[in-house]
Design an enzyme around this catalytic site. Sequence first.
Site, PDB file in Angstrom:
ATOM      1  CG  LEU A 387      -1.954  -1.034   1.379  1.00 15.63           C
ATOM      2  CD1 LEU A 387      -2.751  -0.814   2.645  1.00 15.63           C
ATOM      3  CD2 LEU A 387      -2.868  -0.981   0.151  1.00 15.63           C
ATOM      4  CG  ASP A 492       9.518  -0.902 -14.274  1.00 18.31           C
ATOM      5  OD1 ASP A 492       9.060  -0.983 -15.436  1.00 18.31           O
ATOM      6  OD2 ASP A 492       8.908  -1.301 -13.271  1.00 18.31           O
TER       7      ASP A 492
END
Length: 629
Positions: A387, A492
Site C-alpha cells: 500500500l 522500469d
Amino acid sequence: MYSLVILNGTMIKKSQQKKRTSPCNYKERFFVLDTEELKYSECRPGKKSILKGCIKLCSIKCVETVFSDLPIPCTFKYPFQVFHDNHFLYIFAPDNNCRLRWVQAIKEETKNNKLVEKYHPQFWMDGKWRCCQQSNKLAKGCHVYDPLGYASKKPLPGIPDAEVGLHDALQKMVIALQNYTPFRDKELALQKDKEYTLMDSSNPEWWNVRDEKGNTGLVPSTHVTEKSGKNFERFEWYNKNITRGEAEDILFKEAKEGAFMVRNSRQTGVYTVSVFTKAPGSNGEKNPCVKHYQIRQTETGEPTFYLAEKYLFQTIPELIYYHQHNAAVCVCVYMCYLAGLITRLRHPVTQAGGFSQETAGPSQDEWEVDPEDLDFGLQLGSGQFGLVLQGRWREKKVALKMIKEECMSNEEFKEEARIMMRLYHSKLVQLYGVCTQRSPMCLVLEFMENGCLSDYLRTKKGTLSQDAMLEMCLDVSEGMAYLEMSNFIHRDLAARNCLVSKNNVVKLSDFGMTRYVLDDQYTSSLCSKFPVKWSAPEVIKYCKFSSKSDVWSFGVLMWEVYTEGRLPYENRSNTEVVESLNAGMRLLKPKLAPEAVYLLMEWCWKEKPVDRPSFALLLHELSSLSSYL
Ligand code: ADP
C-alpha cells in the site's frame, strides 16, 4: 595581439564542400579554440603539424549540435556545426560531453556576434536540408537558434590541458569497467569500455592512465582492468588460494543471496565463480546452496571469457562487473533458456569472510526515520510492493510506501534506500528516509498531489496543450539525464512509474527498484508482469540493462504522453510485440505528436543501443524543440 587558448583536442571534420565539385571526406584534425579563432591542423607523427584551417570567431553566426537520423560515417559520432562566412563546418566529437563542451565554449565566445535567428538542426546532404527539405544551402533555418543554449545553463567541468602524444605500443592498455567522474584536479574521467594507456600502477589504489586524446590523470585502480594479464588481487571478489570446500564454508556462513567470490580452479589458469543462493534451481536441487561456475573461454577470437552463453567479455573483471549489475537468469520470450547464473552476483566476499567494505554512505541516523515522527493517513493507492499511504513527517505532507516483506528482501531494501537517498534532483521524487524499525518497512517519499502520470494523462485527455506534453517529456528527460550522469539505470521507466506534482511537474519514481523485487513474474522477461512493451530488444533477449535501454523505454513513455495515456500495442500479446519489433516495426506516430517529436521517439527505438541518443542529447533536442514549437 594576445589570444588565450580555451579548448583543444582531436576531432573529425567533414570537408566543407565550398565548391559544388569538392569531395566529401572526413579527416582527423587537432582543433584549438582561443579567444580570437577556431583553428585546426593536421598532426603528423614526429613532424611539425600543418595548419589546415582557421575561422575568425567574429565571422561565426551559429554553433549548435546536429541531430542526425542517419548513421554517422566516421568513428566520432557526435556532430556539431559551425556556420561562418556562409559556410557550414561539421565537426564530430568523440563523445557527447566533449561535443557539449565545444558547443558551449564557442557559443560563449560568439554570443555578441551578429547571429542567425534560426538554424538547421540536421545535415545539409545530397543538395537539400534534411530537416526542412529546402534545396538552397543558404535558405533561412527552420529551428530557433538559442545563442546560450542548454549547455550554458549547466556548466560542465573543464578539461585538463591536452598533451597530444602517440600511444606507445609497449605500454599496457587498460579498459574502463565503469564510468568515473573526477573529483580532484589530478584525476581523469573514465568512460566505460574505453581503452586507456597505463602509465603507472605503482600505487595499488590510484593508477595513472592516459586517454586517447593524450590527457593523463589518476583513476581508481578498481575501475579499470588490464587488457591482458591476470592480476586481480585488487578486486574485492578475488580469493586466490581457496578450495571449493572452503569457498562453500565461507559463503554458507554469510548466507546472503548473491554472496560470491572468484577463486582459482584446480586446473591451472582457470577461474571459478562460487555463489550462494536460496533460489530454487532448474533441476530441483536442495536450497540454499553454493553453486560453482567455471569461467569459460572460447577457442578463438576476442572477446573470449564467458559464464553465460552469448555474454562474452575481453577480460574477467569486465565479466564479473557485468554479472554484478545485471539480472541473473535470462529467459528469452521464445521459451529457450539461455545458460545463465542462478542469481545476480550481489555481494563480493573476501577471504577472511565478511563483506568487503562498500563506499561509505550516509550513516544509519541520516536516513532512518523514527516511527514516532510519522503519522499514517489515508490510502493513496496500491502497488507492486504494497500500500501507499498519505502521511505526515516533521510537519511535511509525505507519501508512505509500505513494503510487504514477501516482496522485497530486508537487506536489499536498505541497500537500495541508501543509494536512492544519495540521488537528489528536482525531477526525481525525493526519498526523505526509511523506516525499518517497524513492520512492514516503509519509504518516506515526497508527496505528489497529482498521482501517477499514466492516470493523470487519461484524466486530462483532450485538454493537454502541445506545450504541456512537451514539458512532461522534458521533465522526464531531465531526471533521466541526471540518472545517466550518476551511472544509475532506472530499469522500469514508464508513465506508470512517474508521478505528477501539485504544479504539474513530472518526476521519476521507483528508479532501480525492479532489481529488488523477489517476484520472478516481474523479473523474468518470459513472465506476465515483465514490462515487455517498454523494454529494449536487448533487455528482452539478454536482460542487458543500460542507460540506452532506459532510452528505449523513454521513447515509449513519450508515446504514452502524446497518446494521452493509451496503452502501447493495445490488444497485442507480448510475444506478438516481440515478433513485430524483430521485423523492424515500431509504434506508430500518435496523432498529437509533431513530426520532430516522433523523430526523437524513433531515434530511441533504434535496434542497436549505440545508435540511440543519450539522455543528455535527448534533453538538448527536446529543449530546442520547446523554443521552436
Ligand atoms: P509500486 O511501486 O509499489 O508499484 P506505485 O509507486 O506505483 O507503487 O504507487 C501506487 C500508487 O500510489 C500510485 O499510482 C500513486 O497513485 C500513489 N503514489 C505512489 N507514490 C506516491 C507519492 N510519492 N505521492 C503521491 N501518491 C503516490
